[in-house]
Design a protein around this motif. Structure first.
Motif, PDB file in Angstrom:
ATOM      1  N   ARG A   1     -26.587  13.431  15.331  1.00 28.54           N
ATOM      2  CA  ARG A   1     -27.885  13.922  15.793  1.00 28.54           C
ATOM      3  C   ARG A   1     -27.918  14.256  17.281  1.00 28.54           C
ATOM      4  O   ARG A   1     -28.570  15.201  17.696  1.00 28.54           O
TER       5      ARG A   1
ATOM      6  N   ASN B   1     -22.116  12.887   9.521  1.00 32.24           N
ATOM      7  CA  ASN B   1     -22.524  13.050   8.136  1.00 32.24           C
ATOM      8  C   ASN B   1     -22.133  14.443   7.628  1.00 32.24           C
ATOM      9  O   ASN B   1     -22.560  15.465   8.170  1.00 32.24           O
TER      10      ASN B   1
ATOM     11  N   MET C   1     -23.351   9.396   2.722  1.00 29.43           N
ATOM     12  CA  MET C   1     -24.597   9.329   1.976  1.00 29.43           C
ATOM     13  C   MET C   1     -25.269  10.702   2.060  1.00 29.43           C
ATOM     14  O   MET C   1     -25.306  11.308   3.133  1.00 29.43           O
ATOM     15  N   PRO C   2     -25.804  11.194   0.937  1.00 26.16           N
ATOM     16  CA  PRO C   2     -26.344  12.567   0.916  1.00 26.16           C
ATOM     17  C   PRO C   2     -27.737  12.652   1.538  1.00 26.16           C
ATOM     18  O   PRO C   2     -28.713  12.947   0.861  1.00 26.16           O
ATOM     19  N   VAL C   3     -27.815  12.428   2.837  1.00 28.64           N
ATOM     20  CA  VAL C   3     -29.114  12.338   3.500  1.00 28.64           C
ATOM     21  C   VAL C   3     -29.809  13.698   3.623  1.00 28.64           C
ATOM     22  O   VAL C   3     -31.014  13.767   3.860  1.00 28.64           O
ATOM     23  N   ILE C   4     -29.053  14.776   3.477  1.00 27.37           N
ATOM     24  CA  ILE C   4     -29.586  16.142   3.567  1.00 27.37           C
ATOM     25  C   ILE C   4     -28.998  16.940   2.406  1.00 27.37           C
ATOM     26  O   ILE C   4     -27.843  16.719   2.034  1.00 27.37           O
TER      27      ILE C   4
ATOM     28  N   HIS D   1     -31.306  10.687  -2.225  1.00 27.81           N
ATOM     29  CA  HIS D   1     -30.640  10.693  -0.913  1.00 27.81           C
ATOM     30  C   HIS D   1     -29.932   9.381  -0.589  1.00 27.81           C
ATOM     31  O   HIS D   1     -29.077   9.342   0.283  1.00 27.81           O
ATOM     32  N   THR D   2     -30.325   8.274  -1.235  1.00 31.53           N
ATOM     33  CA  THR D   2     -29.758   6.972  -0.872  1.00 31.53           C
ATOM     34  C   THR D   2     -28.851   6.392  -1.961  1.00 31.53           C
ATOM     35  O   THR D   2     -28.696   5.188  -2.062  1.00 31.53           O
TER      36      THR D   2
ATOM     37  N   ARG E   1     -25.497   3.938   7.065  1.00 24.39           N
ATOM     38  CA  ARG E   1     -25.803   5.085   6.202  1.00 24.39           C
ATOM     39  C   ARG E   1     -27.295   5.130   5.881  1.00 24.39           C
ATOM     40  O   ARG E   1     -27.932   6.191   5.916  1.00 24.39           O
ATOM     41  N   ILE E   2     -27.851   3.963   5.560  1.00 25.11           N
ATOM     42  CA  ILE E   2     -29.276   3.914   5.216  1.00 25.11           C
ATOM     43  C   ILE E   2     -30.119   4.256   6.445  1.00 25.11           C
ATOM     44  O   ILE E   2     -31.112   4.993   6.356  1.00 25.11           O
TER      45      ILE E   2
ATOM     46  N   GLU F   1     -29.291   6.172   8.796  1.00 23.27           N
ATOM     47  CA  GLU F   1     -29.157   7.613   9.002  1.00 23.27           C
ATOM     48  C   GLU F   1     -30.179   8.362   8.134  1.00 23.27           C
ATOM     49  O   GLU F   1     -30.818   9.319   8.591  1.00 23.27           O
ATOM     50  N   PHE F   2     -30.319   7.930   6.896  1.00 24.17           N
ATOM     51  CA  PHE F   2     -31.335   8.545   6.032  1.00 24.17           C
ATOM     52  C   PHE F   2     -32.723   8.429   6.665  1.00 24.17           C
ATOM     53  O   PHE F   2     -33.487   9.395   6.702  1.00 24.17           O
TER      54      PHE F   2
ATOM     55  N   ALA G   1     -33.515   8.006   9.762  1.00 26.32           N
ATOM     56  CA  ALA G   1     -33.620   8.826  10.975  1.00 26.32           C
ATOM     57  C   ALA G   1     -34.013  10.263  10.623  1.00 26.32           C
ATOM     58  O   ALA G   1     -34.745  10.915  11.363  1.00 26.32           O
ATOM     59  N   TYR G   2     -33.533  10.757   9.504  1.00 28.25           N
ATOM     60  CA  TYR G   2     -33.848  12.135   9.118  1.00 28.25           C
ATOM     61  C   TYR G   2     -35.168  12.251   8.365  1.00 28.25           C
ATOM     62  O   TYR G   2     -35.854  13.258   8.450  1.00 28.25           O
ATOM     63  N   HIS G   3     -35.525  11.210   7.591  1.00 28.85           N
ATOM     64  CA  HIS G   3     -36.666  11.348   6.686  1.00 28.85           C
ATOM     65  C   HIS G   3     -37.866  10.474   7.027  1.00 28.85           C
ATOM     66  O   HIS G   3     -38.962  10.729   6.533  1.00 28.85           O
TER      67      HIS G   3
END
Lengths: 241, 241
Positions: free
Chosen positions: A49, A94, A142-145, B137-138, B181-182, B184-185, B187-189
């Motif tokens: 980021r 990521n 992890m598929p965050v996007i 996503h998780t 990883r979590i 990171e999710f 942070a984006y969502h």
């Protein structure tokens, strides 16, 4: 496709236990850059980021070795910056975030063309290695996007699993092992996956591929079997389409 | 949305160390099924490749407890079978494969409506729990298949990370930890994630959510902090939209 000038280094990871950032790969990077007389590296920080901070980390590693580092995100015209670059380094983070950005910025085709047709030197690490391959189906991230596709740059026609490691057989955890996950990919796609342990990398010069680093790599073959390759092994057969 | 009849059980995993398949969740399943007088369970086996074998595994577990098990894949009309079902069980495997199938078969909207509007009893395990939540996503799975979206059934408005575990702090491995990883999710969502350890589950009855099992669950909050919840904790606040 003119692959005679292909000049790639695909690292499993930028960090290796007991070493500073990128330190384990110093001689590999020097050989790669010197092969094309590279003095300045264009860094692609999109997998994390904070692009400024990430570029500073890479600069702190490469500058003492004699290479200037610029961040792609600071350039007014990304396409022009890539076309004028001596070498690009696509950093880890990521893989989904990275590939989504490359698609949104419409850089996928351009980067592929520059590396495969015009011999632009490419370094990838972790996520940057995933996107260099045929697809990102074998990332650990992890598929965050949600990217529009998992198809990637296709600089090599096989898949890589970075940070590859055997699962501890004594674990009581019931989640899938890494090997099970990779075998699942192969069951659906019938394509080989190179499990690259941390500290190892694949060097590609034209149509020649070599395993670098001090550990073996595990190749998961399309027929479901697997084979270990020793350091310096010739992996050129993986470049056959 | 009429959630007064919502009747869900979301399992972290179907296997727990030291127990037979689904054995650790027997009393949870019995309570869930008995709440709606369920005698026959419609199993959704799409997360694994061998649907017959997978259905037989689930049947071997549930039949001795008094429940008949049918495979959705054996039905001539999937929509009709779902509409007539007393309960559905969506099994684990690969979350991407499962969600892609649900989209291709155009079952996402139908399943959401049946569970949320008509009180169809829903059991999910691992991947079946991921698809029950707001999005996949998780998931921990490898993205072996590209679904058209990561948005899922949305039976609950938060995300779950099944098979949640702390990363061994003594590891020399440099890949991201589960917590990283979590985070990171988030942070984006900016959305909360419930880390469900193996052996635990979330029971949802209408607008009430309860943590079941013998271990704590770790809630990763939207503000970046985290909090542990003990067995039997009331998690109903997570159901607020």
């Amino acid at each position: 496709m003119n692959v005679g000038t292909r000049n790639l280094l695909l690292l499993s990871s930028s960090r290796l236990h007991g070493h500073g950032y990128l330190e384990h790969a110093r001689s590999q990077l020097e050989e790669l850059f010197n092969a094309k007389n590279v003095k300045t590296v264009l860094f692609v920080p999109f997998a994390l980021r904070d692009h400024d901070k990430y570029t500073a980390t890479v600069r702190a590693a490469l500058q003492p070795w004699g290479y200037a580092v610029e961040g792609l995100h600071t350039k007014p015209d990304f396409g022009q910056a890539l076309r004028e670059a001596e070498a690009i380094f696509v950093g880890g983070g990521n893989t989904f975030v990275l590939l989504k950005q490359l698609y949104e910025l419409q850089l996928v085709e351009l980067m592929r063309e520059l590396v495969l047709q015009r011999g632009l030197t490419y370094v990838g690490s972790s996520a940057g290695t995933n996107v260099a391959t045929r697809s990102i189906h074998t990332t650990n991230d992890m598929p965050v996007i949600h990217p529009p596709s998992f198809e990637a740059l296709g600089l090599v026609p096989f898949n890589i699993n970075p940070h590859y490691l055997e699962t501890d057989l004594n674990t009581e955890h019931k989640g899938e092992t890494r090997d099970e996950r990779i075998e699942e990919f192969i069951a659906y796609h019938g394509r080989p996956v190179l499990g690259l342990r941390e500290g190892t990398s694949v060097r590609i010069q034209g149509d020649k591929a070599t395993l670098l680093g001090e550990r073996h790599a595990k190749l998961f073959k399309a027929d479901g079997s697997s084979l270990e390759y020793a350091p310096q092994a010739d992996l050129s057969f993986l470049l056959q389409p």
